[in-house]
Structure formats: C-alpha cells, structure tokens
Scaffold this motif. Sequence first.
Motif: not given
Length: 212
Positions: A11-13, A15, A68, A137, A156-159, A199, A201
């Motif tokens: 998984r990845y955020a 785009k 976005q 959250y 996941p977005m808080e932008g 990825k 980390r």
Amino acid sequence: MSDLLSKLRWRYATKKFDSAKAVPQEKVERILEAIRLTATSSGLQPYEVIVVNNPELRAQIQPHAWNQAQITEASHLLVFAAWDNYTAERINMMFDLVNEERGVRNEGWENYRQQLLNTYVPRDAETNYQHAARQAYIGLGTALIAAAEEEVDATPMEGFDPAKVDEILKLHERGLRSVVILPLGYRAAEGDWLVSLKKVRRSREDFVIEMK
Ligand SMILES: Cc1cc2nc3c(=O)[nH]c(=O)nc-3n(C[C@H](O)[C@H](O)[C@H](O)COP(=O)(O)O)c2cc1C
C-alpha cells in the motif's frame, strides 16, 4: 513475511487513481465494517463515516483540498467526521445502547457513565471535538489496513480545508466536523509519481525504544 505485512508494504498513499475502475461494493462494505469494529475511547464511537458518492459534491470539495485529483478520480470518497462536542445525550445514547444490547445493567458501568458525564459534558466543545477527532484517526488507521487487506488503494488526506468541507457537506447540521478524508480506488497504470519509489521508513532501531 506475513500476508498482512506484505500488503502493508504494497500500500502507499496513491497519487493517481484510475477513474474507470470502481471498487466493488462488498469490498467497500468490508472496509466500513472494519472501521465500525475498531476501538474508540470508552467505546463512544464519537465520529461518523460519510461515503460521498455525489460527483458534484466531490467536485466542490476538490478546490478546497489543494486541488488534489484523488478527490474526484477515486472510486469512493470517505470523510471521517467527528462529533463537534460530547453532550449528555450522545454519551447516554452509547451507554444505553450497551445496556440494551447486553441486556444487563451493571453498577460499575453506570458509575463509569456518570464519570464521563461529569468529565466531558462541562468541558469546552473544542477539547471534546479534539478528543473525538483522535478517535476518528484510529478509524482512519483501521481503514488503511482494511483497504490494503482488500488490495484497494487509498490516500489518507488531511490536506483540505475542514471548514469548507463542513460547509459543502452541511456537517454542522449533523453536529459533525470533518477530520480526515480517504479516497479509495485503484492506482492508475501511469501518471503516479510515487508508485515506483521505495517506501521509506525510519529503521526499527530508531523507531522502537526498548527499555530493559
Ligand atoms: C493523516 C494523514 C494525512 C495525509 N494527508 C495527505 C494529503 O493530503 N495528500 C496526500 O497525497 N497524502 C497525504 N498523506 C499521505 C502521507 O504523506 C503518506 O502516508 C506518508 O508519506 C507515508 O507514505 P505511504 O503512505 O505512501 O507509505 C497523509 C497521511 C496521513 C496519515
């Protein structure tokens, strides 16, 4: 490697979503059920998950979310919206539900209800909202894992501007405030700058402190 860990590596955020690919409803339902089943402080579940299907609403949100593209290109858009305050009504609703479902009344539980009523209700709304938002959250984290398990991509977005999203979705009328949003869908075959990057980390050594 466990299956779960390999999916978390996958998984990845995302785009760039493929707007032609829809996530099957049963997968969306399992992700929502995972969120519903996750833990919250005192079991109050002080947030709701809004599935925004309406394309016009999503188009209205996009300019208030750093433009976005995932907002409109993903198959589904989840909005995690926390209670704007803890009220006696909300706290009692949950304690009454527990009594009803379990078919028992218990003194310790009733004392705990009073403790929460005495602590949360007099507190200012912002402090209560912040507490509720932290629970949202946890739901977001659960959704990210559940989506990975279903091999569904997610960002996941808080932008975004929560006040604007609240206005567009009329969340104030429901006593809710948007906290974080989660487009779900399938990654596009081309055009995602992040998909092929490693990825990154912090190492376990850096990240986990063992006290012996
Ligand atoms: C609470 C939260 C808010 C985030 N907001 C955004 C966002 O608005 N837009 C975006 O593209 N990514 C956003 N991200 C994604 C993170 O940048 C990403 O999860 C992080 O860099 C780790 O990378 P990975 O998820 O691809 O493994 C957010 C992540 C979290 C957990």
